[in-house]
Scaffold this active site. Structure first.
Site, PDB file in Angstrom:
ATOM      1  N   GLU A  48      18.597 -17.836  17.497  1.00  0.00           N
ATOM      2  CA  GLU A  48      18.313 -19.247  17.241  1.00  0.00           C
ATOM      3  C   GLU A  48      17.511 -19.397  15.945  1.00  0.00           C
ATOM      4  O   GLU A  48      16.887 -18.440  15.458  1.00  0.00           O
ATOM      5  CB  GLU A  48      17.532 -19.824  18.432  1.00  0.00           C
ATOM      6  CG  GLU A  48      17.099 -21.276  18.326  1.00  0.00           C
ATOM      7  CD  GLU A  48      18.248 -22.246  18.109  1.00  0.00           C
ATOM      8  OE1 GLU A  48      18.838 -22.223  17.004  1.00  0.00           O
ATOM      9  OE2 GLU A  48      18.532 -23.037  19.025  1.00  0.00           O
ATOM     10  N   HIS A  91      24.353 -20.603  24.745  1.00  0.00           N
ATOM     11  CA  HIS A  91      23.755 -20.190  26.014  1.00  0.00           C
ATOM     12  C   HIS A  91      23.538 -21.381  26.937  1.00  0.00           C
ATOM     13  O   HIS A  91      23.409 -22.535  26.496  1.00  0.00           O
ATOM     14  CB  HIS A  91      22.420 -19.478  25.770  1.00  0.00           C
ATOM     15  CG  HIS A  91      21.369 -20.366  25.167  1.00  0.00           C
ATOM     16  ND1 HIS A  91      20.641 -21.269  25.911  1.00  0.00           N
ATOM     17  CD2 HIS A  91      20.936 -20.499  23.889  1.00  0.00           C
ATOM     18  CE1 HIS A  91      19.803 -21.920  25.129  1.00  0.00           C
ATOM     19  NE2 HIS A  91      19.963 -21.473  23.888  1.00  0.00           N
TER      20      HIS A  91
END
Length: 221
Positions: free
Chosen positions: A87, A9
């Site tokens: 994550e 990202h």
């Protein structure tokens, strides 16, 4: 031909503030939006048009994918989202400034938590309910933990699309992508400490039917 595109990202609001983010759901910064747009442009220039999209359940991953796909007119792609691409959970470090953690605990402990393979940060004492998750999220994770929850998803869900001849785009996070790259390139537990995935730059692989990368990953352009 390259058939797998990995994309971290774009820069997030907490990346911008140098904070440990983990599973905290923050949005992209203005820089991150620009990085996502540039990533889409790089895909177009390289003629890499994915057939299917995988993202985590975190907004910064979903935002990045949407912006990048807008650049190549592919927002309609079949899309799969999973917490297994989230994550790494940074436990009680989440929300803390990295420079302050470094100063408080020292370089060796800081690097072990941040870059080590099997050392989880101190856990949270509790986790708030989140409707995205059917089961309680972890309280802390090492990179090894991330790899253990990611690889079954890679092998059981993502890889079959590659075997079927699809070009796959995975938009995820620094540590979930580190875990996948470690697997694809057979990086040792020690050497993975040196691996960093930059924000917003497509990383491409050619994956054979057995799930092996035929060459090391390369960044576009």
């Amino acid at each position: 031909m390259d058939n797998l595109v990995l994309l971290r990202h774009g820069n997030s609001l907490w990346n911008q503030e140098n904070l440990f983010t983990g599973w905290v759901d923050v949005r992209l910064s203005e820089l991150g939006e620009k990085e996502a747009k540039t990533a889409g442009q790089l895909l177009r220039e390289a003629n890499r048009y994915p057939d299917v999209l995988f993202t985590s359940l975190l907004t910064r991953s979903i935002q990045t994918a949407h912006i990048a796909l807008m650049e190549i007119d592919r927002v309609w792609l079949p899309t799969f989202r999973s917490w297994r691409l989230n994550e790494r959970h940074y436990g009680s470090l989440q929300g803390k400034n990295k420079a302050q953690v470094l100063e408080e605990f020292g370089e060796e402990q800081f690097n072990s938590w941040r870059r080590g393979y099997d050392t989880p940060p101190p856990p949270l004492h509790s986790q708030a309910d989140d409707p995205r998750y059917e089961e309680p999220p972890p309280l802390s994770e090492s990179l090894k933990d991330v790899q253990n929850r990611l690889l079954p998803y890679w092998q059981g869900v993502i890889l079959p699309h590659l075997v079927a001849g699809k070009v796959v785009l995975v938009v995820a996070h620094g540590n979930s992508l580190r875990a996948l790259v470690k697997h694809l390139e057979c990086i040792s537990d020690t050497d993975v400490c040196q691996l960093n995935i930059p924000t917003g730059i497509p990383l491409v692989y050619s994956i054979d039917p057995s799930g092996c990368a035929t060459h090391p990953g390369r960044y576009l352009p």
